[in-house]
Motif scaffolding. Structure first.
Motif, PDB file in Angstrom:
ATOM      1  N   PRO A  70      52.095 -51.005  -6.390  1.00 55.10           N
ATOM      2  CA  PRO A  70      51.338 -50.391  -7.310  1.00 55.10           C
ATOM      3  C   PRO A  70      51.931 -49.882  -8.586  1.00 55.10           C
ATOM      4  CG  PRO A  70      51.320 -49.345  -5.275  1.00 55.10           C
ATOM      5  CD  PRO A  70      52.437 -50.448  -5.177  1.00 55.10           C
ATOM      6  N   LYS A  71      51.016 -49.931  -9.796  1.00 52.74           N
ATOM      7  CA  LYS A  71      51.626 -49.676 -11.007  1.00 52.74           C
ATOM      8  C   LYS A  71      51.346 -48.152 -11.320  1.00 52.74           C
ATOM      9  CE  LYS A  71      49.735 -53.182 -13.057  1.00 52.74           C
ATOM     10  NZ  LYS A  71      49.688 -54.171 -14.161  1.00 52.74           N
ATOM     11  N   ILE A  72      52.343 -47.417 -11.761  1.00 54.03           N
ATOM     12  CA  ILE A  72      52.100 -45.781 -11.952  1.00 54.03           C
ATOM     13  C   ILE A  72      52.517 -45.710 -13.509  1.00 54.03           C
ATOM     14  CG2 ILE A  72      52.774 -43.460 -11.653  1.00 54.03           C
ATOM     15  CD1 ILE A  72      53.520 -44.409  -8.904  1.00 54.03           C
ATOM     16  N   MET A  73      51.483 -45.068 -14.296  1.00 53.09           N
ATOM     17  CA  MET A  73      51.950 -44.811 -15.714  1.00 53.09           C
ATOM     18  C   MET A  73      52.161 -43.430 -15.862  1.00 53.09           C
ATOM     19  SD  MET A  73      49.261 -45.694 -18.853  1.00 53.09           S
ATOM     20  CE  MET A  73      49.839 -45.415 -20.807  1.00 53.09           C
ATOM     21  N   PHE A  74      53.200 -43.009 -16.233  1.00 52.01           N
ATOM     22  CA  PHE A  74      53.300 -41.499 -16.637  1.00 52.01           C
ATOM     23  C   PHE A  74      53.287 -41.329 -18.246  1.00 52.01           C
ATOM     24  CE2 PHE A  74      55.651 -41.661 -12.431  1.00 52.01           C
ATOM     25  CZ  PHE A  74      54.899 -40.745 -11.712  1.00 52.01           C
ATOM     26  N   ALA A  75      52.489 -40.752 -18.884  1.00 49.09           N
ATOM     27  CA  ALA A  75      52.283 -40.848 -20.107  1.00 49.09           C
ATOM     28  C   ALA A  75      52.707 -39.464 -20.847  1.00 49.09           C
ATOM     29  CB  ALA A  75      50.938 -41.379 -20.570  1.00 49.09           C
ATOM     30  N   GLY A  76      53.310 -39.221 -21.749  1.00 46.28           N
ATOM     31  CA  GLY A  76      53.451 -38.070 -22.464  1.00 46.28           C
ATOM     32  C   GLY A  76      53.863 -38.196 -24.054  1.00 46.28           C
ATOM     33  N   GLN A 236      46.282 -50.363 -21.957  1.00 49.59           N
ATOM     34  CA  GLN A 236      45.647 -51.651 -22.237  1.00 49.59           C
ATOM     35  C   GLN A 236      46.707 -52.669 -21.710  1.00 49.59           C
ATOM     36  OE1 GLN A 236      43.689 -51.654 -25.995  1.00 49.59           O
ATOM     37  NE2 GLN A 236      41.725 -51.416 -24.860  1.00 49.59           N
ATOM     38  N   LYS A 237      47.874 -52.472 -22.427  1.00 51.11           N
ATOM     39  CA  LYS A 237      49.213 -53.542 -22.366  1.00 51.11           C
ATOM     40  C   LYS A 237      49.498 -53.467 -20.700  1.00 51.11           C
ATOM     41  CE  LYS A 237      53.906 -54.068 -23.816  1.00 51.11           C
ATOM     42  NZ  LYS A 237      53.768 -55.511 -24.241  1.00 51.11           N
ATOM     43  N   ILE A 238      49.807 -51.998 -20.151  1.00 55.69           N
ATOM     44  CA  ILE A 238      50.361 -51.920 -18.698  1.00 55.69           C
ATOM     45  C   ILE A 238      49.039 -52.351 -17.604  1.00 55.69           C
ATOM     46  CG2 ILE A 238      51.019 -50.220 -17.109  1.00 55.69           C
ATOM     47  CD1 ILE A 238      52.322 -48.705 -19.630  1.00 55.69           C
ATOM     48  N   ASN A 239      47.999 -52.019 -17.765  1.00 51.85           N
ATOM     49  CA  ASN A 239      46.660 -52.010 -16.773  1.00 51.85           C
ATOM     50  C   ASN A 239      47.369 -51.385 -15.527  1.00 51.85           C
ATOM     51  OD1 ASN A 239      44.341 -52.744 -15.831  1.00 51.85           O
ATOM     52  ND2 ASN A 239      45.116 -54.563 -15.306  1.00 51.85           N
ATOM     53  N   PRO A 240      47.578 -50.101 -15.705  1.00 46.88           N
ATOM     54  CA  PRO A 240      48.150 -49.399 -14.523  1.00 46.88           C
ATOM     55  C   PRO A 240      46.938 -49.137 -13.299  1.00 46.88           C
ATOM     56  CG  PRO A 240      47.542 -47.787 -16.232  1.00 46.88           C
ATOM     57  CD  PRO A 240      47.274 -49.106 -16.944  1.00 46.88           C
ATOM     58  N   ASP A 241      47.448 -48.959 -12.293  1.00 45.25           N
ATOM     59  CA  ASP A 241      46.649 -48.465 -11.142  1.00 45.25           C
ATOM     60  C   ASP A 241      46.284 -47.220 -11.178  1.00 45.25           C
ATOM     61  OD1 ASP A 241      46.330 -51.167  -9.547  1.00 45.25           O
ATOM     62  OD2 ASP A 241      48.419 -50.949  -9.444  1.00 45.25           O
ATOM     63  N   ILE A 242      47.398 -46.439 -11.410  1.00 43.97           N
ATOM     64  CA  ILE A 242      47.383 -44.918 -11.360  1.00 43.97           C
ATOM     65  C   ILE A 242      48.061 -44.249 -12.781  1.00 43.97           C
ATOM     66  CG2 ILE A 242      47.961 -42.689 -10.269  1.00 43.97           C
ATOM     67  CD1 ILE A 242      48.111 -44.425  -7.693  1.00 43.97           C
TER      68      ILE A 242
END
Length: 370
Positions: A70-76, A236-242
């Motif tokens: 799974p791809k998780i994106m944590f964004a700050g 858009q670049k990452i296309n995360p699942d979560i």
């Protein structure tokens, strides 16, 4: 170590004040974040398997997990509010164009830093008239930003040009980093949203040398304060699942407020704001994980304002998204105040969430909407 410091560390864990100060004090208004993304890189590159950028400048630190994990994106978001030089008058005073939301009441007599094209920094102050003799209609009115000016301590427009300052240069609030009387409370500029970016960085730092299934993307997004722009391009670049967005929220624990959102509780789970409605499956999953880990939490609902979640959750065919907030007093001013516990507990929760995320858990979250 003093008894006081020992008790603090026992209660909330060690806090890397050097990292927090570096994040908070680095200048980087919206559209001018390159110095801040360099700081983000400095603190994460040793712990990441890969560093990349989107075309707007958002920085992406990746800790690789399983090949198809799974791809998780944590964004700050790493940008802060500030100004641009709008014009320079004949006497060398600078007029301002706001970048992000300001209340004029908090600005007069505060220092700012003007950064030139070549990277030179000059300190000025937003002019403030003495109250002596001002008529009440003037003294009691909040000044419009269009009526404000920066005093650089020069005598003419020609002197300003000699400094290399030109229209469009970034003007950033100037402040210091303070550990307050109770050392749980930290005061500086730009907590909105350097503290969220610091959480994202600390999660990937906490996972060093660990083998996990999830591919964790810790992202410092750009241009959030002017329209959630970097969040969209990075997602858009990452296309995360979560995706979990970490941002500040308005603390309501000062005199005259209703005490709904307080500093020092732990984790603040955002049910919704004006830009998105949180994924309930992910909300309940993180709530249950807090209960299991003994982490305190509170819920918030915002009728106005938004976070990077507002763009991330709409990318491609949709992303399972939630915002977690760090309550902050006095945001969008030269100084805000946060609490260590909120930072530490949020890092603990998201680090453990990353450790446990696998294909089975992702499927459970995906099926929540089906």
């Amino acid at each position: 170590m003093s008894e006081k410091d020992a008790k603090l560390e026992e209660a909330y864990g060690e806090v890397n004040l050097s990292l927090l100060a570096d994040f908070a004090l680095t200048n980087g208004i919206s559209g001018h974040e390159v110095e801040m993304t360099r700081v983000f890189k400095t603190w994460t590159e040793e712990f990441a398997d890969e560093i990349s950028y989107d075309q707007l400048g958002s920085i992406i630190a990746l800790k690789k997990g399983a090949e198809n994990g799974p791809k998780i994106m944590f964004a700050g978001h790493v940008d802060e509010i500030g100004f641009l030089v709008k014009s320079i008058d004949d006497k060398g005073f600078l007029r301002l164009q706001a970048v992000g939301g300001w209340w004029g009441h908090v600005l007069p007599s505060h220092p700012v830093t003007i950064t030139t094209r070549t990277g030179m920094d000059y300190v000025g102050v937003i002019g403030s008239k003495a109250p002596h003799g001002l008529p009440p209609a003037v003294r009691n009115k909040v000044m419009d930003i269009q009526d404000m000016y920066v005093d650089l301590g020069v005598a003419s427009k020609e002197e300003v040009k000699l400094l290399g300052i030109q229209v469009g240069d970034a003007v950033t609030p100037k402040a210091d980093f303070h550990v307050l009387a109770n050392p749980n409370y930290l005061m500086s500029k730009a907590w909105d949203n350097r503290i969220g970016a610091a959480v994202a960085a600390e999660v990937i730092r906490s996972l060093k040398d660990e083998k996990i299934d999830a591919n964790v993307y810790s992202v410092g997004t750009v241009q959030e304060e002017v329209g959630l722009r970097g969040a969209k391009t990075a997602a858009q670049k990452i296309n995360p699942d979560i995706a979990v967005t970490i941002d500040t929220t308005i603390a309501l624990d000062t005199p005259g407020d209703d005490n709904r959102i307080k500093l020092g509780v732990g984790v603040t789970l955002e049910v919704m704001d004006a830009s998105y409605i949180g994924h309930k499956g992910l909300l309940y999953h993180l709530q249950d994980l807090c209960d299991e880990m003994g982490i305190d939490y509170q819920f918030e609902l915002l009728a106005a304002g938004g976070t990077d979640s507002g763009e991330i959750h709409k990318v491609h065919d949709g992303v399972i998204t939630l915002s977690i907030s760090i309550p902050t007093r006095y945001i969008h001013s030269h100084y805000g105040i946060i609490h260590r516990k909120d930072f530490v507990d949020t890092v603990k929760l998201l680090t453990e969430f990353s450790r446990r995320m696998n294909a089975e858990t992702l499927t459970e979250l995906q099926n929540y909407k089906r």
